[in-house]
Scaffold this active site. Structure first.
Site, PDB file in Angstrom:
ATOM      1  N   MET A 281       0.716  -1.242   0.127  1.00  7.01           N
ATOM      2  CA  MET A 281      -0.085   0.013   0.037  1.00  7.01           C
ATOM      3  C   MET A 281       0.886   1.232   0.074  1.00  7.01           C
ATOM      4  SD  MET A 281      -2.668  -1.085   2.784  1.00  7.01           S
ATOM      5  CE  MET A 281      -3.876   0.216   2.559  1.00  7.01           C
TER       6      MET A 281
ATOM      7  N   CYS B 191      11.944  -7.986   0.925  1.00  8.29           N
ATOM      8  CA  CYS B 191      13.202  -6.939   1.342  1.00  8.29           C
ATOM      9  C   CYS B 191      13.795  -7.151   2.604  1.00  8.29           C
ATOM     10  CB  CYS B 191      12.904  -5.476   1.042  1.00  8.29           C
ATOM     11  SG  CYS B 191      11.512  -4.905   2.207  1.00  8.29           S
TER      12      CYS B 191
ATOM     13  N   CYS C  56      11.380  -5.987   5.542  1.00  8.95           N
ATOM     14  CA  CYS C  56      10.195  -7.027   5.742  1.00  8.95           C
ATOM     15  C   CYS C  56      10.797  -8.443   6.676  1.00  8.95           C
ATOM     16  CB  CYS C  56       9.445  -7.407   4.422  1.00  8.95           C
ATOM     17  SG  CYS C  56       8.468  -6.220   3.719  1.00  8.95           S
TER      18      CYS C  56
END
Length: 295
Positions: free
Chosen positions: A90, A129, A132
């Site tokens: 988002m 990534c 995360c």
């Protein structure tokens, strides 16, 4: 069926689309499947857990909100309950890039907000990534969490994040997704404020002790709450507003239709969510924001 799923749904194999149609036909499909739903879909399609999660990725990616990058990432989190939770990246035009939500964060938070206490695996269509990987290292599942990627053997979070730094290095024993109730109170009868208070009481902030929660009300009258999810490395921490927006988006609502918001946080906390919450909501067109302090 919600319009965002039309293109992805049309490209699914016929046996899978037939099995999913009874669930997706409703506009208020919650972007998750219960364990019982999963069992029914697996029986109808012959897919196992891993194959089903991969097959659902296009539908998860269809939930992306990407006005900046136009790059769609989907994730499927499998809870130890057997439930499957969608997640998607988002972005918020007009807000700083730091307010962006990654797909893995979305799926994890979606599961957490719906009561899941531990994840068995997460399936994603692109390599997680570093941001995360660090975010997921805060979870109750720790580095044992299985990561599934297309055309790769399954690996654990520990394989993707060797020599990790996390809560255990700071002697933190309460992990993200553990059940908690901090017992804060506020003097109000506003239902939206009480929803934000409940989120604050379940937030994860073991480092700063700056607990907070946000509740949003849309133009349709629906309400969604999000909890602060702090991280040992600080930067991957997820603000409570983004958590609420994840649940709002996964429920099929438009982030641009937030008409009222309440932030509840501790008085004189080391970290305040006030300025960032107001700035991001302003970018989304919401000016009616109340900040309350709890005790």
């Amino acid at each position: 069926m919600h319009a965002r799923f039309h293109t992805a749904f049309a490209a699914l194999p016929e046996n899978l689309s037939s099995a999913l149609e009874p669930f997706l036909r409703h506009d208020d499909f919650p972007a998750m499947f219960s364990a019982a739903d999963v069992a029914e879909i697996k029986q109808a399609t012959g897919l196992n857990d891993d194959a089903l999660a991969f097959a659902l990725l296009p539908l998860a990616a269809a939930c992306s909100v990407t006005p900046i990058s136009h790059f769609h990432v989907g994730a499927i989190a499998r809870g130890i309950s057997g439930n499957l939770y969608f997640g998607a990246n988002m972005e918020f035009a007009g807000a700083p890039m730091q307010q962006t939500v990654h797909a893995e964060q979305s799926a994890v938070t979606h599961a957490w907000l719906r009561g899941e206490t531990r994840l068995a695996s997460i399936t994603v269509n692109y390599t997680p990534c570093g941001h995360c990987r660090q975010f997921m290292n805060e979870l109750t599942s720790g580095t044992a969490l299985n990561i599934h990627l297309p055309d790769r053997d399954v690996a654990t979070l520990g394989d993707y994040l060797p020599h990790s730094f996390g809560p255990k290095d700071l002697d933190i024993t309460t992990l993200l997704m553990d059940k908690v109730d901090h017992g804060f109170k506020i003097d109000t009868a506003d239902p939206l404020a009480l929803l934000a208070l409940d989120a604050c009481n379940q937030s994860h902030a073991p480092y700063s002790k700056s607990h907070s929660g946000v509740a949003l009300e849309t133009s349709t009258g629906k309400q969604f709450a999000g909890r602060y999810a702090e991280n040992a490395a600080f930067n991957p921490s997820l603000p409570p507003l983004q958590a609420a927006l994840i649940l709002l988006n996964m429920s099929g609502e438009d982030c641009l239709n937030v008409r009222r918001a309440v932030l509840v946080e501790q008085k004189e906390a080391l970290i305040t969510q006030n300025d960032a919450t107001r700035a991001t909501l302003k970018a989304l067109g919401c000016q009616d924001v109340t900040t309350l302090t709890c005790r």
